[in-house]
Design a protein around this motif. Structure first.
Motif, PDB file in Angstrom:
ATOM      1  N   LYS A  54       0.743  -1.148  -0.218  1.00  0.00           N
ATOM      2  CA  LYS A  54      -0.409   0.049   0.275  1.00  0.00           C
ATOM      3  C   LYS A  54       0.745   1.038   0.108  1.00  0.00           C
ATOM      4  CE  LYS A  54      -3.511  -2.691   1.939  1.00  0.00           C
ATOM      5  NZ  LYS A  54      -4.694  -2.259   3.504  1.00  0.00           N
ATOM      6  N   PRO A  55       1.357   1.638  -1.248  1.00  0.00           N
ATOM      7  CA  PRO A  55       2.350   2.593  -0.931  1.00  0.00           C
ATOM      8  C   PRO A  55       1.788   3.859  -0.945  1.00  0.00           C
ATOM      9  CG  PRO A  55       1.598   1.682  -3.813  1.00  0.00           C
ATOM     10  CD  PRO A  55       1.205   1.057  -2.496  1.00  0.00           C
ATOM     11  N   VAL A  56       0.546   4.052  -1.807  1.00  0.00           N
ATOM     12  CA  VAL A  56       0.277   5.438  -0.739  1.00  0.00           C
ATOM     13  C   VAL A  56      -0.477   5.154   0.940  1.00  0.00           C
ATOM     14  CG1 VAL A  56      -2.259   7.545  -0.365  1.00  0.00           C
ATOM     15  CG2 VAL A  56      -1.562   5.789  -3.043  1.00  0.00           C
ATOM     16  N   LEU A  61       1.490   7.145   6.292  1.00  0.00           N
ATOM     17  CA  LEU A  61       2.146   6.910   7.336  1.00  0.00           C
ATOM     18  C   LEU A  61       3.878   7.573   7.961  1.00  0.00           C
ATOM     19  CD1 LEU A  61       1.804   5.474  10.138  1.00  0.00           C
ATOM     20  CD2 LEU A  61       3.469   3.559   9.083  1.00  0.00           C
ATOM     21  N   GLY A  62       4.565   7.248   6.653  1.00  0.00           N
ATOM     22  CA  GLY A  62       5.917   8.399   6.980  1.00  0.00           C
ATOM     23  C   GLY A  62       5.899   9.986   6.611  1.00  0.00           C
ATOM     24  N   LEU A  63       5.617  10.762   6.346  1.00  0.00           N
ATOM     25  CA  LEU A  63       5.184  11.679   6.452  1.00  0.00           C
ATOM     26  C   LEU A  63       4.821  11.564   7.581  1.00  0.00           C
ATOM     27  CD1 LEU A  63       4.086  12.902   3.032  1.00  0.00           C
ATOM     28  CD2 LEU A  63       6.118  12.934   3.504  1.00  0.00           C
ATOM     29  N   VAL A  64       3.860  11.755   7.992  1.00  0.00           N
ATOM     30  CA  VAL A  64       3.004  11.702   9.391  1.00  0.00           C
ATOM     31  C   VAL A  64       4.496  11.085  10.726  1.00  0.00           C
ATOM     32  CG1 VAL A  64       1.507  10.920  11.354  1.00  0.00           C
ATOM     33  CG2 VAL A  64       0.239  11.512   8.688  1.00  0.00           C
ATOM     34  N   ILE A  87      15.621  10.638   5.767  1.00  0.00           N
ATOM     35  CA  ILE A  87      15.039  11.439   3.924  1.00  0.00           C
ATOM     36  C   ILE A  87      15.526  10.272   2.825  1.00  0.00           C
ATOM     37  CG2 ILE A  87      16.336  13.059   3.036  1.00  0.00           C
ATOM     38  CD1 ILE A  87      16.973  14.908   5.867  1.00  0.00           C
ATOM     39  N   LEU A  88      16.549   9.530   3.149  1.00  0.00           N
ATOM     40  CA  LEU A  88      16.071   8.577   1.802  1.00  0.00           C
ATOM     41  C   LEU A  88      14.878   8.032   1.775  1.00  0.00           C
ATOM     42  CD1 LEU A  88      17.770   7.148   0.506  1.00  0.00           C
ATOM     43  CD2 LEU A  88      19.080   5.338   1.759  1.00  0.00           C
ATOM     44  N   ALA A  89      14.053   7.312   3.135  1.00  0.00           N
ATOM     45  CA  ALA A  89      13.335   6.260   3.449  1.00  0.00           C
ATOM     46  C   ALA A  89      11.706   7.399   2.717  1.00  0.00           C
ATOM     47  CB  ALA A  89      13.052   5.989   4.851  1.00  0.00           C
ATOM     48  N   LEU A  90      11.926   8.533   2.785  1.00  0.00           N
ATOM     49  CA  LEU A  90      10.714   9.069   2.742  1.00  0.00           C
ATOM     50  C   LEU A  90      11.222   9.393   1.341  1.00  0.00           C
ATOM     51  CD1 LEU A  90      10.351  12.052   5.934  1.00  0.00           C
ATOM     52  CD2 LEU A  90       8.675  10.107   5.210  1.00  0.00           C
ATOM     53  N   ALA A  91      12.409   9.470   0.989  1.00  0.00           N
ATOM     54  CA  ALA A  91      12.539   9.976  -0.833  1.00  0.00           C
ATOM     55  C   ALA A  91      11.939   8.472  -1.338  1.00  0.00           C
ATOM     56  CB  ALA A  91      13.756  10.629  -1.510  1.00  0.00           C
ATOM     57  N   VAL A  92      11.798   7.590  -0.966  1.00  0.00           N
ATOM     58  CA  VAL A  92      11.661   6.197  -2.069  1.00  0.00           C
ATOM     59  C   VAL A  92       9.963   6.132  -1.714  1.00  0.00           C
ATOM     60  CG1 VAL A  92      11.860   3.745  -1.418  1.00  0.00           C
ATOM     61  CG2 VAL A  92      13.879   5.528  -1.491  1.00  0.00           C
ATOM     62  N   LEU A  93       9.659   6.709  -0.545  1.00  0.00           N
ATOM     63  CA  LEU A  93       7.851   6.716  -0.389  1.00  0.00           C
ATOM     64  C   LEU A  93       7.761   8.018  -1.275  1.00  0.00           C
ATOM     65  CD1 LEU A  93       7.822   5.897   3.474  1.00  0.00           C
ATOM     66  CD2 LEU A  93       7.491   4.406   1.360  1.00  0.00           C
ATOM     67  N   VAL A  94       7.911   8.547  -1.685  1.00  0.00           N
ATOM     68  CA  VAL A  94       7.322   9.781  -2.049  1.00  0.00           C
ATOM     69  C   VAL A  94       7.894  10.065  -3.215  1.00  0.00           C
ATOM     70  CG1 VAL A  94       7.029  12.328  -2.621  1.00  0.00           C
ATOM     71  CG2 VAL A  94       7.364  11.942  -0.700  1.00  0.00           C
ATOM     72  N   SER A 104      -4.541  12.160  -7.724  1.00  0.00           N
ATOM     73  CA  SER A 104      -5.345  13.042  -6.807  1.00  0.00           C
ATOM     74  C   SER A 104      -4.193  12.595  -5.989  1.00  0.00           C
ATOM     75  CB  SER A 104      -6.175  12.680  -7.244  1.00  0.00           C
ATOM     76  OG  SER A 104      -6.509  11.455  -6.714  1.00  0.00           O
ATOM     77  N   LYS A 105      -4.164  11.228  -5.784  1.00  0.00           N
ATOM     78  CA  LYS A 105      -2.786  10.917  -4.646  1.00  0.00           C
ATOM     79  C   LYS A 105      -1.589  11.205  -4.619  1.00  0.00           C
ATOM     80  CE  LYS A 105      -5.758   6.693  -4.125  1.00  0.00           C
ATOM     81  NZ  LYS A 105      -5.804   5.604  -4.331  1.00  0.00           N
ATOM     82  N   ALA A 106      -0.737  11.304  -6.590  1.00  0.00           N
ATOM     83  CA  ALA A 106      -0.072  11.444  -5.719  1.00  0.00           C
ATOM     84  C   ALA A 106       0.641  13.189  -5.576  1.00  0.00           C
ATOM     85  CB  ALA A 106       0.902  11.536  -7.672  1.00  0.00           C
ATOM     86  N   ALA A 107      -0.837  14.073  -5.987  1.00  0.00           N
ATOM     87  CA  ALA A 107      -0.512  15.303  -5.488  1.00  0.00           C
ATOM     88  C   ALA A 107      -0.786  15.675  -3.948  1.00  0.00           C
ATOM     89  CB  ALA A 107      -1.810  15.981  -6.532  1.00  0.00           C
ATOM     90  N   ALA A 108      -1.732  14.367  -3.474  1.00  0.00           N
ATOM     91  CA  ALA A 108      -2.311  14.655  -2.114  1.00  0.00           C
ATOM     92  C   ALA A 108      -0.389  14.122  -1.441  1.00  0.00           C
ATOM     93  CB  ALA A 108      -2.631  13.993  -1.660  1.00  0.00           C
ATOM     94  N   VAL A 109       0.420  13.429  -1.831  1.00  0.00           N
ATOM     95  CA  VAL A 109       1.885  13.300  -1.314  1.00  0.00           C
ATOM     96  C   VAL A 109       2.567  14.030  -1.340  1.00  0.00           C
ATOM     97  CG1 VAL A 109       3.586  11.352  -1.328  1.00  0.00           C
ATOM     98  CG2 VAL A 109       0.971  10.461  -1.063  1.00  0.00           C
ATOM     99  N   THR A 110       2.424  14.554  -2.172  1.00  0.00           N
ATOM    100  CA  THR A 110       4.204  15.471  -3.069  1.00  0.00           C
ATOM    101  C   THR A 110       3.348  16.329  -1.897  1.00  0.00           C
ATOM    102  OG1 THR A 110       3.847  15.181  -5.139  1.00  0.00           O
ATOM    103  CG2 THR A 110       4.719  17.230  -4.637  1.00  0.00           C
ATOM    104  N   ALA A 111       1.733  17.241  -2.111  1.00  0.00           N
ATOM    105  CA  ALA A 111       2.215  18.549  -1.014  1.00  0.00           C
ATOM    106  C   ALA A 111       2.050  17.961   0.695  1.00  0.00           C
ATOM    107  CB  ALA A 111      -0.020  18.859  -1.010  1.00  0.00           C
ATOM    108  N   GLY A 112       2.025  17.108   0.754  1.00  0.00           N
ATOM    109  CA  GLY A 112       2.692  16.335   2.174  1.00  0.00           C
ATOM    110  C   GLY A 112       4.315  17.077   2.238  1.00  0.00           C
ATOM    111  N   ALA A 113       4.778  15.894   1.074  1.00  0.00           N
ATOM    112  CA  ALA A 113       6.410  16.506   1.093  1.00  0.00           C
ATOM    113  C   ALA A 113       6.798  17.758   1.355  1.00  0.00           C
ATOM    114  CB  ALA A 113       6.750  15.505   0.036  1.00  0.00           C
ATOM    115  N   LEU A 114       5.694  18.456   0.190  1.00  0.00           N
ATOM    116  CA  LEU A 114       6.284  20.077   0.488  1.00  0.00           C
ATOM    117  C   LEU A 114       6.333  20.382   1.939  1.00  0.00           C
ATOM    118  CD1 LEU A 114       7.358  22.834  -1.234  1.00  0.00           C
ATOM    119  CD2 LEU A 114       4.933  22.795  -1.369  1.00  0.00           C
ATOM    120  N   THR A 115       5.090  20.417   2.798  1.00  0.00           N
ATOM    121  CA  THR A 115       4.397  20.577   4.079  1.00  0.00           C
ATOM    122  C   THR A 115       5.123  20.381   5.081  1.00  0.00           C
ATOM    123  OG1 THR A 115       2.253  20.292   3.417  1.00  0.00           O
ATOM    124  CG2 THR A 115       2.995  20.863   5.763  1.00  0.00           C
TER     125      THR A 115
END
Length: 371
Positions: A54-56, A61-64, A87-94, A104-115
């Motif tokens: 479940k990549p999304v 979970l990783g970003l939170v 950072i390495l793990a989160l970069a792989v996830l994103v 839509s999910k890719a945009a949401a995860v990208t927004a979470g990473a930017l936050t």
């Protein structure tokens, strides 16, 4: 095997980053300040390794978790989070979500990473315009992950589009080949059947001979269609994983089951041809043998030659000694147009036409892209 090696490489990189970061913090900060960062790095690494189911959800979970680590580290006066391993793990996830997830999910995860990048920047409390190294690493890491994910997404889309187009072309080609073959023989069978009906009413004593002719024509049609279908049968991935000379040898072996003998000339060793070159060599030989089976079954000998020159060029030559009548280099039904398009798309050349004296010749030259 490849996926397993990738996961092992990621695990090794995360563990290495955790150990090096912990050693650096233990040396500079002393005490147990390294423990929180090491635990967070290992947790994020474990989430990254479990991302495929479940990549999304894993990315969320990783970003939170990283966001919480930033706040805890800031309030407790610990080294800034997330560290290099996180950072390495989160970069792989994103990057994985950006590559494979819905838009839509890719945009949401990208927004979470930017936050997260903004939160880390604010938590680093820049003084005099200087930004904490962790904040800079986060910004570069997530920017690289998004850019890589988008590039791979575009490459995947292009590949899928190309594969769909090729499959469509192959289906159309197969339909044309079978239509050409079936229409010719079935038309003859229909005419002979009509004649048999007339004979049954007018000259019944000749009916047996007419039925024998129909039986013979039917057998000939069945054998011809079997030859064409056997040559056009696509072995898919099994063929693509084999070297080009072996692909050609397999084609020739199938052809010889129902056709004339083939004099085969293949190089003992070839360079690392790109897949598109090997595939085009395979198709040129396949189409040429199909044409011989369909339009020159009376040929007594066929020559197939594949060679490689010192300038990075591949030369393919297929010749037969059958009569050239009924074959035209301009008629698309025989697949020559498709062959020419394939070859010219790679910057090569193709010639097809009658040989001097008798027979037919197909000659193609392909660049391999290396010297």
């Amino acid at each position: 095997m490849r996926r397993r090696l990738t996961e092992l490489g990621l695990a090794a990189a995360v563990v290495t980053a955790v150990v090096l970061t912990a050693a650096a913090i233990a040396t500079s900060w002393g005490g147990w300040y390294w423990l929180f960062g090491a635990a967070m790095g290992l947790c994020l690494g474990a989430i990254a390794l479990a991302r495929r189911r479940k990549p999304v959800a894993a990315a969320t979970l990783g970003l939170v978790l990283a966001m919480g680590a930033v706040l805890v580290a800031n309030l407790a006066g610990l080294p800034r989070e997330p560290g290099p391993a996180g950072i390495l793990a989160l970069a792989v996830l994103v990057g994985m979500v950006v590559r494979r997830g819905a838009y839509s999910k890719a945009a949401a995860v990208t927004a979470g990473a930017l936050t997260l990048v903004v939160v880390v920047f604010l938590a680093s409390q820049p003084v005099g315009g200087e930004v904490n190294v962790v904040a800079a690493l986060n910004a570069f890491g997530f920017a690289g992950a998004v850019a890589t994910g988008l590039a791979l997404r575009l490459a995947d889309a292009t590949r899928k589009e190309t594969e769909a187009r090729v499959r469509s072309e192959e289906r159309l080609q197969l339909a044309r080949e079978l239509h050409d073959m079936a229409a010719h023989h079935l038309t003859g069978l229909v005419l002979q059947a009509e004649s048999a009906r007339i004979l049954a009413r007018t000259r019944p004593e000749e009916l047996d001979g007419s039925l024998a002719e129909i039986e013979s024509a039917g057998s000939e049609a069945l054998n011809a269609i079997r030859r064409v279908v056997g040559l056009l049968r696509d072995d898919g991935d099994g063929m693509s994983r084999r070297p080009a000379p072996e692909q050609v040898r397999a084609l020739v072996q199938r052809f010889e089951r129902h056709g004339p003998p083939v004099r085969l000339d293949l190089p003992e060793a070839v360079g690392a041809w790109p897949p598109e070159v090997a595939g085009t060599v395979h198709r040129v030989v396949q189409e040429s043998l199909t044409n011989i089976a369909q339009h020159a079954p009376q040929a007594r000998e066929v020559t197939v030659s594949v060679s490689e020159d010192g300038d990075g060029g591949v030369h393919v030559r297929i010749a037969d000694d059958g009569p050239p009548g009924g074959r035209s280099s301009r008629r698309g039904g025989y697949g020559l147009i498709g062959m020419r398009e394939r070859v010219e798309a790679l910057g090569g050349t193709l010639q097809a036409g009658p040989r001097d004296g008798t027979g037919w010749l197909v000659a193609a030259t392909l660049p391999t892209g290396y010297d």
